[in-house]
Design an enzyme around this catalytic site. Structure first.
Site, PDB file in Angstrom:
ATOM      1  N   ASP A  79      43.149  49.016  37.913  1.00 33.52           N
ATOM      2  CA  ASP A  79      43.595  48.411  39.184  1.00 33.52           C
ATOM      3  C   ASP A  79      44.818  47.521  39.002  1.00 33.52           C
ATOM      4  OD1 ASP A  79      42.039  46.409  37.961  1.00 33.52           O
ATOM      5  OD2 ASP A  79      41.007  45.810  39.810  1.00 33.52           O
ATOM      6  N   SER A 110      23.828  26.157  46.779  1.00 30.00           N
ATOM      7  CA  SER A 110      23.445  27.539  46.468  1.00 30.00           C
ATOM      8  C   SER A 110      21.985  27.573  46.048  1.00 30.00           C
ATOM      9  CB  SER A 110      24.337  28.061  45.338  1.00 30.00           C
ATOM     10  OG  SER A 110      23.762  29.216  44.764  1.00 30.00           O
ATOM     11  N   GLY A 164      27.002  37.668  35.875  1.00 25.01           N
ATOM     12  CA  GLY A 164      27.471  38.049  34.547  1.00 25.01           C
ATOM     13  C   GLY A 164      27.156  39.492  34.202  1.00 25.01           C
ATOM     14  N   ALA A 165      26.795  40.311  35.193  1.00 25.78           N
ATOM     15  CA  ALA A 165      26.417  41.693  34.909  1.00 25.78           C
ATOM     16  C   ALA A 165      27.546  42.667  35.227  1.00 25.78           C
ATOM     17  CB  ALA A 165      25.168  42.071  35.701  1.00 25.78           C
ATOM     18  N   SER A 168      30.287  42.077  40.235  1.00 24.06           N
ATOM     19  CA  SER A 168      31.140  41.368  41.191  1.00 24.06           C
ATOM     20  C   SER A 168      30.419  40.353  42.065  1.00 24.06           C
ATOM     21  CB  SER A 168      31.887  42.352  42.098  1.00 24.06           C
ATOM     22  OG  SER A 168      32.820  43.035  41.320  1.00 24.06           O
ATOM     23  N   SER A 169      29.537  39.581  41.451  1.00 26.10           N
ATOM     24  CA  SER A 169      28.934  38.489  42.224  1.00 26.10           C
ATOM     25  C   SER A 169      30.024  37.517  42.676  1.00 26.10           C
ATOM     26  CB  SER A 169      27.860  37.766  41.407  1.00 26.10           C
ATOM     27  OG  SER A 169      28.374  37.350  40.167  1.00 26.10           O
ATOM     28  N   SER A 170      31.040  37.305  41.846  1.00 26.74           N
ATOM     29  CA  SER A 170      32.095  36.344  42.229  1.00 26.74           C
ATOM     30  C   SER A 170      32.928  36.882  43.389  1.00 26.74           C
ATOM     31  CB  SER A 170      32.976  35.984  41.028  1.00 26.74           C
ATOM     32  OG  SER A 170      33.432  37.145  40.395  1.00 26.74           O
ATOM     33  N   GLU A 202      40.903  34.107  42.978  1.00 30.60           N
ATOM     34  CA  GLU A 202      40.449  34.315  41.594  1.00 30.60           C
ATOM     35  C   GLU A 202      41.630  34.187  40.615  1.00 30.60           C
ATOM     36  OE1 GLU A 202      37.159  36.524  41.304  1.00 30.60           O
ATOM     37  OE2 GLU A 202      37.167  36.597  39.119  1.00 30.60           O
ATOM     38  N   ASP A 214      37.641  44.791  42.996  1.00 27.06           N
ATOM     39  CA  ASP A 214      36.321  44.239  43.333  1.00 27.06           C
ATOM     40  C   ASP A 214      36.310  43.728  44.761  1.00 27.06           C
ATOM     41  OD1 ASP A 214      35.959  44.723  40.687  1.00 27.06           O
ATOM     42  OD2 ASP A 214      35.862  42.625  40.070  1.00 27.06           O
TER      43      ASP A 214
HETATM   44  C1  GLA Z   1      36.943  43.274  36.621  1.00 27.65           C
HETATM   45  C2  GLA Z   1      38.131  42.894  37.482  1.00 27.65           C
HETATM   46  C3  GLA Z   1      38.660  44.115  38.246  1.00 27.65           C
HETATM   47  C4  GLA Z   1      38.910  45.288  37.313  1.00 27.65           C
HETATM   48  C5  GLA Z   1      37.695  45.533  36.415  1.00 27.65           C
HETATM   49  C6  GLA Z   1      37.980  46.576  35.376  1.00 27.65           C
HETATM   50  O1  GLA Z   1      35.858  43.650  37.427  1.00 27.65           O
HETATM   51  O2  GLA Z   1      37.773  41.888  38.400  1.00 27.65           O
HETATM   52  O3  GLA Z   1      39.842  43.751  38.942  1.00 27.65           O
HETATM   53  O4  GLA Z   1      40.075  45.104  36.557  1.00 27.65           O
HETATM   54  O5  GLA Z   1      37.289  44.344  35.751  1.00 27.65           O
HETATM   55  O6  GLA Z   1      38.176  47.811  35.971  1.00 27.65           O
END
Ligand code: GLA
Length: 430
Positions: A79, A110, A164-165, A168-170, A202, A214
């Site tokens: 990306d 939270s 941390g998995a 994309s929780s963040s 971010e 994400d």
């Molecule tokens: C993380 C980043 C994304 C992407 C992935 C790897 O999730 O937040 O932007 O770069 O790593 O594909």
């Protein structure tokens, strides 16, 4: 509720009983539970908690919004090079209860973390150590930078994406915050602008030089679809995930992935270096535009920087795989899609070097299992989850076999989740 699901909420503090946050999508050891129902949050309970924390105002109740996490099916570490990605939003995410308080105070709490805080408007542009509140603060900062000043907020977050998995929780916290602020302050920004706000939060506030995938998937996901996105042009289309009798299963290594920011930012810099080298010979603006046959003509330019060569080779080959994998999916050739997943993992392991022993072990074990079409690391790597495409008939034996061998090989306990491609961010309707 199986034993595994509990491991998800080790960060969840005492505020809510754990089963308020669970989904039935986890594979429970015995028996395998294939029933799908939407991941549920207990809204009335969260509203009570909100009122306890911030005070009830009869004529100013909080509004609830939800943003999912995401899993990337293929197109990893492409990306930020302007390449192709193919993620989908998942049926786990972050719920936000929020209201304007008109006091110029910003209050955050939270159900997942102990840390909560109250900041006056003058202090919201300063990061709070490495706390989770930097995600909403970064978003608020982006609204300020666009001339949209906020006059105070009360925010309660509750999430069921494992931290941390690599799911994309963040991004789900950022996007749900941006979407909610846009609604509450009538800012009239479209979802793509909210995606950019969330990514910039971010990049600029948290210091992670992530790409746009994400936040895009979290905002723009669609039920039963994945999303093919060109990260340079932001052209995208939703592709139906017709999996028939197949399932997407995530396996969490439970190797803590402290989103290894410095290693991630190193990869971004290495790709930038590779682009500069390639541009001596090929007329491209990004590695994402670079075709493999053009890239191969530049090998001699990389004599002093073989590492940058391997990084760029991954990006080029991965971009080709995304297109081939989506074609395969649209031709109902799930075997070919699975083969692309396996090649993607090898390239991430050997050329891009973002895998780890636990990830490789899970991919190897899954790949040996009958009925598994493809397996690869998903997300940034360095730990986190693998994503597996498998036949539903294989589920019954899969978890026990993989879990036991994985524990023996690594000493770690894996968690398994069946996921359902889901809608992106939105307001909750109860
Ligand atoms: C993380 C980043 C994304 C992407 C992935 C790897 O999730 O937040 O932007 O770069 O790593 O594909």
């Amino acid at each position: 509720m199986g034993i595994l699901i509990h491991a998800l909420y080790t960060d969840t503090k005492d505020i809510l009983p754990q089963n308020h946050l669970t989904s039935t999508h986890s594979l429970s050891r015995k028996p395998i539970n294939m029933t799908h129902s939407s991941a549920s949050f207990d809204l009335p309970q969260l509203e009570r908690l909100f009122n306890e924390k911030f005070g009830e105002q009869i004529d100013n109740s909080p509004v609830s919004f939800h943003a999912p996490g995401r899993v990337n099916l293929i197109g990893e570490h492409t990306d930020y090079t302007g390449g192709m990605v193919f993620p989908c939003a998942i049926d786990r995410g972050t719920l936000l209860l929020i209201r304007r308080n008109n006091t110029n105070q910003f209050r955050f709490a939270s159900t997942n973390f102990d840390f909560s805080t109250e900041l006056p408007a003058a202090e919201i542009s300063k990061a709070q150590g490495d706390s989770w509140v930097n995600y909403p603060l970064g978003v608020i900062d982006q609204f300020k930078k666009r001339g949209i000043n906020l006059d105070g907020l009360d925010c309660l977050y509750s999430g069921n994406v494992p931290n941390g998995a690599g799911l994309s929780s963040s991004a789900s916290i950022e996007v749900v915050t941006a979407f909610a602020i846009n609604e509450l302050f009538n800012a009239s920004l479209d979802n793509i602008e909210l995606v950019k706000i969330s990514q910039a939060a971010e990049n600029e506030f948290v210091g992670m030089q992530c790409g746009i995938m994400d936040q895009f998937a979290v905002a723009m996901g669609k039920q039963n679809h994945a999303l093919m996105l060109n990260c340079q042009t932001l052209h995208y289309r939703h592709v139906p995930l017709n999996l028939d009798d197949h399932a997407i299963v995530l396996i969490n290594t439970n190797q803590r992935r402290e989103l290894n920011e410095s290693a991630y930012n190193d990869r971004v810099a290495e790709c930038q270096r590779a682009l500069t080298i390639v541009q001596q010979r090929v007329d491209v603006n990004s590695l994402g535009e670079l075709r493999m046959e053009d890239f191969e003509t530049t090998e001699d330019l990389f004599t002093d920087d073989p590492l940058a060569y391997r990084r760029a080779r991954h990006v080029c080959s991965e971009n080709t795989r995304v297109t081939a994998a989506v074609d395969a999916l649209e031709n109902n050739d799930l075997n070919a899609f699975g083969a692309m997943m396996k090649q993607s993992h090898q390239s991430l392991r050997d050329d891009f070097e973002v895998s780890s022993k636990p990830l490789d072990t899970l991919v190897d074990l899954a790949s040996k299992h009958p009925g598994v079409l493809g397996a690869r690391l998903t997300g940034a790597g360095f730990g986190g989850c693998t994503v597996n495409l498998m036949h539903q008939d294989a589920l019954a034996t899969f978890e026990n076999a993989v879990a036991n061998d994985y524990q023996q090989a690594t000493g770690l306990t894996a968690d398994f989740y069946i996921i359902k491609p889901s809608d992106g961010v939105g307001e909750m309707t109860s």
